[in-house]
Write a protein that holds these residues in place. Structure first.
Motif, PDB file in Angstrom:
ATOM      1  N   THR A  53      -4.435   8.448   3.950  1.00 52.61           N
ATOM      2  CA  THR A  53      -5.019   7.200   3.448  1.00 52.61           C
ATOM      3  C   THR A  53      -4.677   7.029   1.974  1.00 52.61           C
ATOM      4  OG1 THR A  53      -7.080   8.343   2.864  1.00 52.61           O
ATOM      5  CG2 THR A  53      -6.942   7.369   5.069  1.00 52.61           C
ATOM      6  N   VAL A  55      -2.301   5.544   0.420  1.00 52.75           N
ATOM      7  CA  VAL A  55      -0.911   5.907   0.134  1.00 52.75           C
ATOM      8  C   VAL A  55      -0.328   4.915  -0.870  1.00 52.75           C
ATOM      9  CG1 VAL A  55       1.383   6.254   1.125  1.00 52.75           C
ATOM     10  CG2 VAL A  55      -0.659   6.873   2.442  1.00 52.75           C
ATOM     11  N   GLY A  57       1.844   2.319  -2.701  1.00 48.34           N
ATOM     12  CA  GLY A  57       2.841   1.404  -2.176  1.00 48.34           C
ATOM     13  C   GLY A  57       2.450   0.748  -0.870  1.00 48.34           C
ATOM     14  N   ARG A  58       1.345   1.208  -0.259  1.00 52.15           N
ATOM     15  CA  ARG A  58       0.846   0.603   0.970  1.00 52.15           C
ATOM     16  C   ARG A  58      -0.412  -0.201   0.680  1.00 52.15           C
ATOM     17  NH1 ARG A  58       4.408   0.192   4.455  1.00 52.15           N
ATOM     18  NH2 ARG A  58       2.691  -0.359   5.853  1.00 52.15           N
ATOM     19  N   PRO A  59      -0.741  -1.211   1.514  1.00 52.95           N
ATOM     20  CA  PRO A  59      -2.000  -1.947   1.327  1.00 52.95           C
ATOM     21  C   PRO A  59      -3.185  -0.997   1.328  1.00 52.95           C
ATOM     22  CG  PRO A  59      -0.594  -3.080   2.913  1.00 52.95           C
ATOM     23  CD  PRO A  59       0.071  -1.761   2.609  1.00 52.95           C
ATOM     24  N   ASP A  62      -4.539   0.298   4.639  1.00 52.65           N
ATOM     25  CA  ASP A  62      -3.609   0.971   5.555  1.00 52.65           C
ATOM     26  C   ASP A  62      -3.918   2.456   5.679  1.00 52.65           C
ATOM     27  OD1 ASP A  62      -2.114  -1.097   6.471  1.00 52.65           O
ATOM     28  OD2 ASP A  62      -0.216  -0.398   5.637  1.00 52.65           O
ATOM     29  N   ARG A  63      -3.952   2.924   6.906  1.00 51.97           N
ATOM     30  CA  ARG A  63      -3.955   4.359   7.181  1.00 51.97           C
ATOM     31  C   ARG A  63      -2.670   4.657   7.942  1.00 51.97           C
ATOM     32  NH1 ARG A  63      -9.254   2.694   7.734  1.00 51.97           N
ATOM     33  NH2 ARG A  63     -10.811   3.947   6.611  1.00 51.97           N
ATOM     34  N   LEU A  64      -1.943   5.628   7.477  1.00 48.32           N
ATOM     35  CA  LEU A  64      -0.672   5.953   8.115  1.00 48.32           C
ATOM     36  C   LEU A  64      -0.834   7.135   9.058  1.00 48.32           C
ATOM     37  CD1 LEU A  64       2.099   5.670   5.353  1.00 48.32           C
ATOM     38  CD2 LEU A  64       1.354   3.966   7.027  1.00 48.32           C
ATOM     39  N   ARG A  91       1.314   2.548  11.254  1.00 50.19           N
ATOM     40  CA  ARG A  91      -0.062   2.232  10.885  1.00 50.19           C
ATOM     41  C   ARG A  91      -0.973   2.813  11.955  1.00 50.19           C
ATOM     42  NH1 ARG A  91       2.765  -2.513  10.235  1.00 50.19           N
ATOM     43  NH2 ARG A  91       2.998  -3.233   8.072  1.00 50.19           N
ATOM     44  N   LEU A 101       7.363   2.438  11.106  1.00 47.49           N
ATOM     45  CA  LEU A 101       7.584   1.787   9.807  1.00 47.49           C
ATOM     46  C   LEU A 101       8.840   2.339   9.151  1.00 47.49           C
ATOM     47  CD1 LEU A 101       3.932   1.823   8.430  1.00 47.49           C
ATOM     48  CD2 LEU A 101       5.163  -0.135   9.378  1.00 47.49           C
ATOM     49  N   GLY A 137       5.043   6.489   1.287  1.00 45.43           N
ATOM     50  CA  GLY A 137       4.795   5.128   1.749  1.00 45.43           C
ATOM     51  C   GLY A 137       5.955   4.492   2.472  1.00 45.43           C
ATOM     52  N   ASN A 138       7.200   4.873   2.108  1.00 45.08           N
ATOM     53  CA  ASN A 138       8.357   4.218   2.731  1.00 45.08           C
ATOM     54  C   ASN A 138       9.515   5.167   3.049  1.00 45.08           C
ATOM     55  OD1 ASN A 138       9.462   4.706   0.185  1.00 45.08           O
ATOM     56  ND2 ASN A 138       9.286   2.580  -0.487  1.00 45.08           N
TER      57      ASN A 138
END
Length: 276
Positions: A53, A55, A57-59, A62-64, A91, A101, A137-138
């Motif tokens: 959670t 993270v 760069g993420r909204p 968002d939980r990844l 997500r 993602l 994040g990416n």
């Protein structure tokens, strides 16, 4: 304030409505093939899941969901192994049959998340240990390092984490600029989302440069000094049977940058900004 609260509440309700139950499973396997010489080959596949959670760069909401797969093949009695680390991110609540993602695939024997911000892969499959650092994040690459990644905060009031590493050019370095005989290495300074500065260390003494670049003859370490000012300290120590004869470099951290002009360097050593 009331409107903001209502908006946040509405967002939470919407997330609760769109999220769906999730069940996933994956098998880990091991295969051993013996040979007549008493050795043989071992192939291992390990799969693990992790939820992160907040993270960068993420909204914020968002939980990844991360799925890490490590595959390795080792021939017993041989030096080194073949291994690969795969990281897939969705997500939390998304159908894992959908496209992730991002997917990161890189040679290495392990990978770990750091501070819910980075994914660090251990790349040393033979005799030299080194690591690659990626944005969680990416999946984008931040930097490589031949010393364990250094992390520290540049603020006493809040946690404002920064990271550092040292990339020492190997013999098969692809960048011709880093193959020059005076090059020692590249120091990286980064936040969780950006590479803030890279600094090239060189020596006018080519024999010194060659020694400090050696993986067999020298051990390197990174640390932080806080008094009287904050510095990144890079130390080179010769390995046994030679005496340690440590060589030390001090680079001040001023504000949120490396103060290269006021770096304390051994004689004939230089440091300048490096750009890939």
């Amino acid at each position: 304030m009331i409107q903001l609260f209502l908006c946040l509440a509405a967002s939470s309700v919407l997330l609760a409505q769109t999220a769906k139950p999730l069940h996933a499973q994956a098998s880990s396997t091991i295969d051993y093939t013996p040979t007549a010489d008493g050795f043989g080959a071992i192939e291992i596949r390990n799969v693990s899941y992790e939820v992160v959670t907040n993270v960068p760069g993420r909204p914020p909401d968002d939980r990844l969901l991360l799925r890490k797969t490590i595959r390795s093949k080792e021939v017993l009695g041989d030096i080194g192994i073949e291994a690969n680390v795969s990281l897939e991110a969705w997500r939390l609540g998304d159908d894992l049959r959908q496209r992730s993602l991002y997917t990161l695939n890189v040679s290495g024997d392990d990978g770990t998340t750091r501070d819910n911000a980075l994914f660090v892969v251990s790349r040393g499959l033979e005799e030299v240990e080194w690591w690659s650092v990626y944005k969680l994040g990416n999946g984008q690459h931040l930097f490589d390092t031949h010393v364990p990644q250094l992390s520290f905060s540049i603020s006493r009031e809040t946690v404002k984490t920064r990271y550092a590493g040292l990339n020492v050019p190997p013999d098969d370095e692809s960048d011709a600029r880093l193959k020059q005989p005076n090059v020692i290495g590249v120091l990286a300074y980064a936040s969780e989302g950006h590479l803030l500065r890279e600094a090239l260390l060189t020596s006018d003494d080519r024999q010194q440069a060659r020694l400090l670049r050696s993986f067999a003859d020298v051990t390197r370490s990174l640390s932080v000094t806080e008094a009287p000012t904050r510095n990144i300290r890079l130390t080179f120590s010769q390995n046994f049977p030679s005496p340690p004869n440590p060589v030390e470099v001090l680079i001040p951290v001023k504000g949120d940058d490396l103060d290269l002009k006021n770096a304390k360097l051994p004689p004939r050593m230089n440091v300048v900004t490096w750009r890939r």
